[in-house]
Write an enzyme that holds these catalytic residues in place. Structure first.
Site, PDB file in Angstrom:
ATOM      1  N   CYS A 105      15.746  -4.042 -29.524  1.00 20.00           N
ATOM      2  CA  CYS A 105      16.357  -4.679 -30.780  1.00 20.00           C
ATOM      3  C   CYS A 105      16.193  -5.050 -32.814  1.00 20.00           C
ATOM      4  O   CYS A 105      16.105  -4.527 -32.846  1.00 20.00           O
ATOM      5  CB  CYS A 105      16.861  -6.795 -29.858  1.00 20.00           C
ATOM      6  SG  CYS A 105      18.486  -6.925 -30.523  1.00 20.00           S
ATOM      7  N   HIS A 194      18.331  -5.057 -24.030  1.00 22.11           N
ATOM      8  CA  HIS A 194      16.691  -5.415 -24.042  1.00 22.11           C
ATOM      9  C   HIS A 194      16.534  -5.049 -22.791  1.00 22.11           C
ATOM     10  O   HIS A 194      17.118  -5.543 -21.381  1.00 22.11           O
ATOM     11  CB  HIS A 194      16.339  -7.063 -23.984  1.00 22.11           C
ATOM     12  CG  HIS A 194      16.713  -7.362 -24.933  1.00 22.11           C
ATOM     13  ND1 HIS A 194      15.651  -7.975 -25.433  1.00 22.11           N
ATOM     14  CD2 HIS A 194      17.404  -7.755 -25.698  1.00 22.11           C
ATOM     15  CE1 HIS A 194      15.979  -8.520 -26.380  1.00 22.11           C
ATOM     16  NE2 HIS A 194      17.081  -8.627 -27.410  1.00 22.11           N
ATOM     17  N   GLU A 196      14.287  -5.275 -20.238  1.00 24.20           N
ATOM     18  CA  GLU A 196      13.139  -6.247 -19.742  1.00 24.20           C
ATOM     19  C   GLU A 196      13.882  -7.653 -19.279  1.00 24.20           C
ATOM     20  O   GLU A 196      13.436  -7.411 -18.761  1.00 24.20           O
ATOM     21  CB  GLU A 196      12.302  -6.669 -20.476  1.00 24.20           C
ATOM     22  CG  GLU A 196      12.597  -8.187 -22.197  1.00 24.20           C
ATOM     23  CD  GLU A 196      13.234  -6.890 -23.093  1.00 24.20           C
ATOM     24  OE1 GLU A 196      13.839  -6.117 -23.310  1.00 24.20           O
ATOM     25  OE2 GLU A 196      13.676  -8.019 -24.648  1.00 24.20           O
ATOM     26  N   SER A 248       6.283 -33.013  -8.976  1.00 25.66           N
ATOM     27  CA  SER A 248       7.617 -33.437  -8.941  1.00 25.66           C
ATOM     28  C   SER A 248       8.529 -32.693  -7.864  1.00 25.66           C
ATOM     29  O   SER A 248       9.679 -33.358  -8.257  1.00 25.66           O
ATOM     30  CB  SER A 248       8.063 -32.380  -9.881  1.00 25.66           C
ATOM     31  OG  SER A 248       8.930 -31.075  -9.945  1.00 25.66           O
ATOM     32  N   GLY A 249       7.691 -32.531  -7.412  1.00 21.49           N
ATOM     33  CA  GLY A 249       8.191 -31.507  -5.855  1.00 21.49           C
ATOM     34  C   GLY A 249       9.336 -30.555  -6.225  1.00 21.49           C
ATOM     35  O   GLY A 249       9.524 -29.714  -5.030  1.00 21.49           O
ATOM     36  N   GLY A 250       9.665 -29.725  -7.102  1.00 23.12           N
ATOM     37  CA  GLY A 250       9.208 -28.607  -7.749  1.00 23.12           C
ATOM     38  C   GLY A 250       8.643 -27.751  -6.912  1.00 23.12           C
ATOM     39  O   GLY A 250       7.473 -28.017  -6.626  1.00 23.12           O
ATOM     40  N   ASP A 252       6.859 -25.165  -9.198  1.00 22.97           N
ATOM     41  CA  ASP A 252       6.290 -25.215  -9.788  1.00 22.97           C
ATOM     42  C   ASP A 252       4.720 -25.904  -9.875  1.00 22.97           C
ATOM     43  O   ASP A 252       4.336 -25.130  -9.641  1.00 22.97           O
ATOM     44  CB  ASP A 252       7.033 -24.803 -11.639  1.00 22.97           C
ATOM     45  CG  ASP A 252       8.079 -24.352 -11.518  1.00 22.97           C
ATOM     46  OD1 ASP A 252       7.908 -22.698 -11.335  1.00 22.97           O
ATOM     47  OD2 ASP A 252       8.731 -24.469 -12.972  1.00 22.97           O
ATOM     48  N   SER A 253       5.049 -27.051  -9.662  1.00 16.75           N
ATOM     49  CA  SER A 253       4.293 -28.139  -9.747  1.00 16.75           C
ATOM     50  C   SER A 253       3.817 -28.248  -8.876  1.00 16.75           C
ATOM     51  O   SER A 253       2.373 -28.070  -8.332  1.00 16.75           O
ATOM     52  CB  SER A 253       4.496 -29.430 -10.102  1.00 16.75           C
ATOM     53  OG  SER A 253       5.766 -29.841  -9.388  1.00 16.75           O
TER      54      SER A 253
END
Ligand code: XMP
Length: 538
Positions: A105, A194, A196, A248-250, A252-253
């Site tokens: 790009c 893109h 990627e 947070s319960g998600g 990632d954390s």
């Protein structure tokens, strides 16, 4: 900030040599980041191929530095500016070194302008997925970039500028509105799309072709255990000190919790988690309590900050201002909890996506747009932060979670934004519209689960818009807010396509929402993809 090479100092060259020794290779690729939202996905693609990719700052790395690094190839990312209006900082002499370059790009437009082609604003801009056709007439070396790729394939584009007046460029392929969607000039290669992102078919193959066929790389380094090295790094950083984790319960954390569990060898006194309640999903608290409420490796504290959030958001209608107000409360609650618990570090599940969209990422002098200010970035805590997933995107973060034993139910939960329901409410946030947002979310997610659609959808949400629809309920003319539903398919959250949900499903959810929630006058479904629309409404 992630590691960025800024110039050939003795120290930096020694570090590069060490990395080459570890990988048992003399080969290196340079990635110049011009401020693209997707730059890190290029690095992840090269990591996946086993190629050593060094991220370079275009504002300070010169052709002389590049000569010293002696790379096999150079990749130049996209970026938010136009080469003819506000050219990104870059030493054009790098193009004259004879080292193969793949420009993506803006990176393509940059070398095209350098060799004398014209770059100008296109009549039609291209955001989203388009069909790319390779030229039939390609022959000789020019076919190499697209070897083993279909002749026609979907690619993701996000640009307004086009290359015209070729200046010697061989056109390799085109899309509907970009007559030069891929091109080559001697050792310089470029694509307007893109490779990627996951929406581009055969993107990884294009990188494979560039690195191994065009640049002649030979070495592939095994990825090794990323999770293990993260555990080791955390162990070294924390030692016998104490960590406060924002939980947070998600996914990632939760992954950070499990990384810390391993790093701290289950020492309960070293890990204290805080769950902040108030603008969360209907089932978040139950989920946190189920998996973290009664464990012998961490203590958990629930802070109900509903009052603080509502007070800070009182009368604030603009989405950016709401994000700023939310951040202040979030910071205050975490900082206070850290001091109370005597922690030495604050840990968060911040992903590269959050940092990148907030305008951060690799420390480079190129201009980068701020798409939205995420709640967990640059909060300026007085304690050092631990963000072990800062180089991950959603899917790579989930894989690390899997490697350290995070329960699958937590990992496959839909992502949810840190600023919670406030980004799903247009205008002023009040107790009433928080309740509407929660009820609508409950119904939508409950039905997605019942219809066995939940796991195939990457993320879904319900937005309380500011629009009011006139409606008739029980023969009476009333009015109510319009709730907008959205659902997307994605892999890493950088790009997304709107999900084609069955009409019967949408019909049922719409009927339930308008019947069961007082104050709702209508339901609409969003049919736009990212880019250009972001996944969340606000
Ligand atoms: P967007 O809306 O930017 O979202 O396309 C990409 C992913 O990030 C989540 N999101 C956030 N997460 N803090 C977060 O922790 C935020 O401020 C934030 N804003 C968006 C979004 O839910 C999606 O999964």
């Amino acid at each position: 900030m992630l590691y960025t090479f800024k110039g050939a100092t003795e120290q930096a060259l020694r570090e590069v040599d060490e990395e080459k020794a570890i990988r048992k290779t003399g080969e290196i690729f340079l990635l110049f980041t011009l401020g693209s939202q997707f730059d890190h996905l290029i690095k992840l693609a090269l990591d996946r191929l086993g190629v050593f990719c060094l991220v370079c700052d275009p504002a300070s790395v010169t052709a002389e530095d590049v000569k010293q690094l002696n790379p096999k190839g150079i990749i130049i990312s996209g970026g938010p500016v136009s080469v003819y209006e506000e050219p990104p900082p870059f030493d054009g002499k790098i193009f004259d070194l004879g080292i193969p370059v793949l420009g993506i790009c803006l990176g393509f437009q940059l070398w095209a302008q350098h060799i004398g082609a014209q770059v100008r604003r296109g009549e039609k801009r291209e955001f989203g997925t388009h069909s790319f056709s390779r030229m039939d007439s390609l022959c000789g070396a020019s076919v190499r970039l697209f070897a083993n790729c279909p002749k026609k394939m979907p690619v993701l584009e996000s640009h307004g500028d086009v290359i015209s007046n070729l200046g010697g460029i061989t056109v390799l392929g085109e899309t509907e509105n970009a007559p030069v969607a891929a091109g080559r000039f001697q050792h310089l290669w470029g694509v307007q799309f893109h490779p990627e992102v996951t929406e581009t078919m055969s993107g990884l193959q294009i990188f494979e072709n560039f690195c191994f066929s065009i640049c002649g790389a030979e070495d592939r380094f095994p990825a090794g255990s990323v999770a293990e090295s993260k555990v080791g790094e955390l162990r070294e950083q924390v030692g016998d000190q104490k960590v406060l984790l924002a939980l947070s319960g998600g996914s990632d954390s939760s992954t950070v919790a499990y990384l810390l569990k391993r790093a701290l060898q289950g020492q309960k006194k070293q890990l204290h988690a805080v769950y902040i309640k108030g603008i969360d999903r209907p089932d978040d608290e139950a989920c946190v309590m189920k998996y973290f409420g009664d464990q012998d490796w961490l203590t958990l504290e629930v802070v109900d900050a509903t009052g603080q959030f509502l007070a800070a958001l009182d009368g604030v209608a603009n989405m950016r201002d709401k994000r700023l107000a939310m951040r202040l409360v979030y910071r205050r609650v975490l900082q206070a909890a850290a001091v109370r618990s005597g922690a030495n570090f604050i840990a968060q599940g911040t992903l590269y996506t959050d940092i990148s969209e907030s305008g951060g990422g690799y420390a480079s002098g190129a201009k980068k747009a701020q798409i939205k200010l995420h709640h967990n970035v640059n909060l300026g805590f007085t304690l050092p932060e631990l963000t072990p997933l800062a180089d991950c995107v959603k899917d790579t973060g989930r894989n690390i979670g899997r490697a350290v034993g995070v329960p699958e139910e937590l990992l496959i939960r839909h992502p949810f934004p840190g600023p919670g329901l406030i980004v799903r409410i247009e205008g002023v946030v009040s107790e009433t519209n928080l309740a509407i947002a929660r009820q609508a979310d409950s119904i939508f997610i409950e039905e997605l689960r019942k219809w066995e659609l939940y796991e195939s959808i990457w993320q879904a949400g319900a937005v309380v818009t500011d629009s009011v629809a006139t409606c008739t309920k029980g023969d009476d003319a009333v009015s109510g807010r319009v709730v907008a539903l959205w659902a997307v398919w994605s892999v890493n959250g950088f790009t997304a396509r709107w999900a084609r949900l069955p009409y019967d499903f949408l019909d049922l959810v719409s009927r339930r929402i308008t019947n069961e929630i007082r104050g709702v006058g209508g339901v609409v479904y969003r049919v736009s993809s990212k880019p250009p629309t972001t996944i969340e409404w606000g």
